[in-house]
Design an enzyme around this catalytic site. Sequence first.
Site, PDB file in Angstrom:
ATOM      1  N   GLU A  12       0.737  -1.085  -0.119  1.00  0.00           N
ATOM      2  CA  GLU A  12       0.458   0.001  -0.102  1.00  0.00           C
ATOM      3  C   GLU A  12       1.133   1.216  -0.214  1.00  0.00           C
ATOM      4  O   GLU A  12       0.720   1.945  -0.377  1.00  0.00           O
ATOM      5  CB  GLU A  12      -1.347   0.004   1.208  1.00  0.00           C
ATOM      6  CG  GLU A  12      -2.115  -1.059   1.114  1.00  0.00           C
ATOM      7  CD  GLU A  12      -3.025  -1.299   1.871  1.00  0.00           C
ATOM      8  OE1 GLU A  12      -4.019  -1.468   2.101  1.00  0.00           O
ATOM      9  OE2 GLU A  12      -2.255  -1.208   3.906  1.00  0.00           O
ATOM     10  N   GLY A  78     -12.542  -4.730   1.625  1.00  0.00           N
ATOM     11  CA  GLY A  78     -13.349  -5.137   1.196  1.00  0.00           C
ATOM     12  C   GLY A  78     -14.618  -5.143   0.885  1.00  0.00           C
ATOM     13  O   GLY A  78     -14.841  -3.695   1.230  1.00  0.00           O
ATOM     14  N   ILE A 153     -12.645  -9.755   7.099  1.00  0.00           N
ATOM     15  CA  ILE A 153     -13.495 -10.684   6.853  1.00  0.00           C
ATOM     16  C   ILE A 153     -14.295 -11.847   5.651  1.00  0.00           C
ATOM     17  O   ILE A 153     -13.323 -11.399   4.500  1.00  0.00           O
ATOM     18  CB  ILE A 153     -15.333  -9.680   6.562  1.00  0.00           C
ATOM     19  CG1 ILE A 153     -15.286  -8.652   8.443  1.00  0.00           C
ATOM     20  CG2 ILE A 153     -16.303 -10.098   6.499  1.00  0.00           C
ATOM     21  CD1 ILE A 153     -15.270  -9.591   9.198  1.00  0.00           C
ATOM     22  N   MET A 173      -9.516  -2.870   8.610  1.00  0.00           N
ATOM     23  CA  MET A 173      -8.865  -3.084   9.827  1.00  0.00           C
ATOM     24  C   MET A 173      -8.310  -1.993  10.285  1.00  0.00           C
ATOM     25  O   MET A 173      -7.398  -1.704  11.360  1.00  0.00           O
ATOM     26  CB  MET A 173      -8.261  -4.191   9.649  1.00  0.00           C
ATOM     27  CG  MET A 173      -9.396  -5.712   9.380  1.00  0.00           C
ATOM     28  SD  MET A 173      -7.929  -6.988   9.316  1.00  0.00           S
ATOM     29  CE  MET A 173      -7.660  -7.203  10.579  1.00  0.00           C
ATOM     30  N   GLU A 174      -8.392  -0.491   9.162  1.00  0.00           N
ATOM     31  CA  GLU A 174      -7.651   0.673   9.607  1.00  0.00           C
ATOM     32  C   GLU A 174      -8.416   2.081  10.094  1.00  0.00           C
ATOM     33  O   GLU A 174      -8.412   2.164  10.838  1.00  0.00           O
ATOM     34  CB  GLU A 174      -6.206   0.816   9.070  1.00  0.00           C
ATOM     35  CG  GLU A 174      -5.293  -0.226  10.135  1.00  0.00           C
ATOM     36  CD  GLU A 174      -5.003  -1.035   9.018  1.00  0.00           C
ATOM     37  OE1 GLU A 174      -6.297  -1.031   7.654  1.00  0.00           O
ATOM     38  OE2 GLU A 174      -5.438  -2.905   9.255  1.00  0.00           O
ATOM     39  N   ASP A 197     -11.285  -7.900  -2.410  1.00  0.00           N
ATOM     40  CA  ASP A 197     -12.210  -8.245  -2.735  1.00  0.00           C
ATOM     41  C   ASP A 197     -13.262  -8.040  -2.120  1.00  0.00           C
ATOM     42  O   ASP A 197     -13.995  -7.214  -1.790  1.00  0.00           O
ATOM     43  CB  ASP A 197     -11.832  -9.743  -1.075  1.00  0.00           C
ATOM     44  CG  ASP A 197     -11.020  -8.685  -0.160  1.00  0.00           C
ATOM     45  OD1 ASP A 197     -10.168  -7.906   0.078  1.00  0.00           O
ATOM     46  OD2 ASP A 197     -12.686  -9.100   0.697  1.00  0.00           O
TER      47      ASP A 197
HETATM   48  N1  ADE Z   1      -9.532  -5.272   3.852  1.00  0.00           N
HETATM   49  C1  ADE Z   1      -9.124  -5.918   2.629  1.00  0.00           C
HETATM   50  N2  ADE Z   1     -10.274  -7.108   2.691  1.00  0.00           N
HETATM   51  C2  ADE Z   1     -10.611  -7.018   3.967  1.00  0.00           C
HETATM   52  C3  ADE Z   1     -11.314  -7.967   4.801  1.00  0.00           C
HETATM   53  N3  ADE Z   1     -12.332  -8.503   3.634  1.00  0.00           N
HETATM   54  N4  ADE Z   1     -12.161  -8.001   5.337  1.00  0.00           N
HETATM   55  C4  ADE Z   1     -11.660  -7.442   5.738  1.00  0.00           C
HETATM   56  N5  ADE Z   1     -10.330  -5.973   5.607  1.00  0.00           N
HETATM   57  C5  ADE Z   1      -9.671  -6.554   4.679  1.00  0.00           C
END
Ligand code: ADE
Length: 265
Positions: A12, A78, A153, A173-174, A197
């Site tokens: 990143e 995601g 997730i 997650m941040e 994703d």
């Molecule tokens: N970052 C990228 N994809 C993610 C996901 N599926 N869950 C949490 N953080 C992510």
Amino acid sequence: NKIGIIGAMTEEIELYLNELKDIYKTQEAGFDFCGGLFEGKEVIIVKSGVSKVNAAACTQILIDNFNVKTIIFTGVAGSLNPELNILDIVISKDCLQHDLDATKLGFEKGQIPFTELKNFNSSEILTSLGITSGTQQKLNVQKGRILTGDQFIENKEKAILLREEFSGDCIDMESAAVAHVCHLNNIEHVIIRSISDKADGSASVDFGEFCKQASKNSFLLVKTMLKNINFEIKNNKINTEKLKDKIRTVPDWPKPGIMFRDVST
Ligand code: ADE
């Protein structure tokens, strides 16, 4: 106005580091802070690592030790919104912590207990600058709500529930940790996340496949934002010029020899 740029993983931030000029490096709390010029602007780039605690610690250090006035997070997420496809981009309108749950004490899910805080708004100026810059780059961009938690997730049902519960557009997650710390310090921020994703059963496979490309899309958008920031500043100057027209001058008031001036908007 120094700008802090945070990414959680090497993918990143590596494109930024490749283009950074006049570099200086220092370490704080185990994080590598790289300062220099990017698109002619003074920036500090840091890899926070994954998780809310890492992101929060990095954000606070950027503010305290490097005196940044603006923070941009760049990376991948995601998608939760079915309209968002892999490699599309979400520009934060606001962020919240989906894993913060003190409902047993009577608070809402995501609400910081004993406060009114739940959603952390991004800077409207930075969000719209993000939309303009992404469109200029012909990227698929959308303003949206980002959900953050200390979980990767990979479950379609969970993703659907999170979308229903919080109206989230994407998940990471941040972001909400960065937004929360910026709020506490009264610092403007925006989060730029390209979709790697769909947080469903194939999330970890897709993440591995698209993380690099999605990171590049976020990079291209942020690079254009930084190029355009001058333009915004110029526009502000134009606005200041307009303000000058609104100055009222009353000679010899309240008494002879005194020039009274005021401005009404
Ligand atoms: N970052 C990228 N994809 C993610 C996901 N599926 N869950 C949490 N953080 C992510």
